[in-house]
Design a protein around this motif. Structure first.
Motif, PDB file in Angstrom:
ATOM      1  N   ARG A  49      -7.573   0.438  -4.630  1.00  0.00           N
ATOM      2  CA  ARG A  49      -7.689   0.486  -3.175  1.00  0.00           C
ATOM      3  C   ARG A  49      -8.871   1.349  -2.745  1.00  0.00           C
ATOM      4  O   ARG A  49      -9.070   2.445  -3.255  1.00  0.00           O
TER       5      ARG A  49
ATOM      6  N   PHE B 290      -7.952  -3.528   0.422  1.00  0.00           N
ATOM      7  CA  PHE B 290      -7.509  -4.082  -0.850  1.00  0.00           C
ATOM      8  C   PHE B 290      -8.399  -5.222  -1.323  1.00  0.00           C
ATOM      9  O   PHE B 290      -8.849  -6.050  -0.516  1.00  0.00           O
TER      10      PHE B 290
ATOM     11  N   GLY C 295       0.813  -1.209   0.000  1.00  0.00           N
ATOM     12  CA  GLY C 295       0.000   0.000   0.000  1.00  0.00           C
ATOM     13  C   GLY C 295       0.848   1.262   0.000  1.00  0.00           C
ATOM     14  O   GLY C 295       0.563   2.215  -0.726  1.00  0.00           O
TER      15      GLY C 295
END
Length: 289
Positions: free
Chosen positions: A288, A151, A106
């Motif tokens: 995301r 996610f 991320g």
């Protein structure tokens, strides 16, 4: 018309080691540009990458806009150390390390998480997958951790039981999914998962001499039968060629995958619509939240 839902921008479809050497001392941007030109020539404007351990897909995401490509990447795939997956990502020894890798993906701009839960097809046999799959409990927790971080999960998985378990664990897409059975296909049909079969990988190797054509043709026949069954049962599917894999060229790979589907299911509006709907699910989910 279609996007490429499974690619590896760092691979060259010819030689894996040669492809890796191109980026060992830093990302070779010309490789990325050449592959993006190939997509552009085929009017492909959506590419979902499967990740790598060389930062190539990360850089590709930063450059994709220059070619009008909507490019999604996990940055790197995540595998249990000692199991298949090192060629495309990073390894963990326990779930704490896995969670840290999810956070790192991320932080590096990953759009989704890719997990490796099994090995690959053994092209020397018909019906075998290399190595033992991860346990259901571990896979379920891996999916849960990724979802908690916002996610979606792309799962590299082969084998009937392993695919069924990754679907039950809540993965958002199944990549490859070779050797599924009726029970597993039904499980996919009853879920929201999108199956990306990447069957052109097999078809494109027939006749190349690398493996037995007899074995490859049996794998192709099994895969074709499963795709027909999945379509009949309403499984969400999308086109992804595994572009960059041996003899699956960037840009052309998607055309090859579509030709495989036309050969298996026919070139009809319902087939096109089902595949476009599956791709739309991927486009919506694999960024995301």
């Amino acid at each position: 018309m279609f996007g490429e839902n499974h690619a590896h921008i760092f691979m060259n479809a010819v030689n894996y080691r040669q492809a890796v050497r191109k980026h060992e001392n830093g990302v070779d941007e010309e490789v990325i540009y050449s592959h993006f030109r190939a997509y552009q020539e085929k009017n492909i404007s959506f590419v979902r990458d499967g990740g790598d351990n060389l930062q190539v897909s990360k850089r590709a995401k930063e450059l994709a806009g220059e070619y009008g490509i909507d490019y999604r990447t996990p940055v790197f795939a995540i595998h249990r150390k000692g199991h298949y997956g090192g060629i495309v990502g990073r390894g963990f020894e326990n779930l704490k390390e896995y969670a840290a890798l999810v956070k790192e993906a991320g932080a590096q701009g990953g759009d989704f998480i890719k997990i490796m839960t099994t090995g690959i097809m053994d092209f020397n046999t018909d019906g075998s997958v290399t190595e033992t799959p991860l346990s259901f409990g571990e896979v379920k927790e891996m999916v849960h951790i990724a979802h908690e971080e916002g996610f979606s999960v792309m799962a590299h998985t082969n084998g009937a039981r392993a695919v069924r378990e990754v679907v039950e664990a809540g993965a958002d897409s199944v990549e490859h999914g070779n050797y599924v059975d009726g029970e597993t296909i039904q499980a996919m049909a009853e879920s929201d998962v999108v199956w990306v079969p990447t069957i052109t990988v097999v078809k494109n190797m027939i006749g190349c001499g690398r493996f037995s054509d007899k074995v490859l043709k049996k794998i192709w026949e099994t895969g074709s039968r499963n795709i027909r069954s999945a379509f009949a049962r309403g499984v969400h599917m999308a086109l992804g060629s595994d572009a960059g894999a041996y003899r699956v060229y960037h840009g052309q790979g998607l055309a090859d995958e579509w030709n495989c589907f036309k050969e298996i299911l026919g070139d009809s509006q319902p087939v096109q619509q089902r595949l476009l709907e599956g791709e739309q699910r991927i486009r919506e989910k694999f960024q995301r939240q």
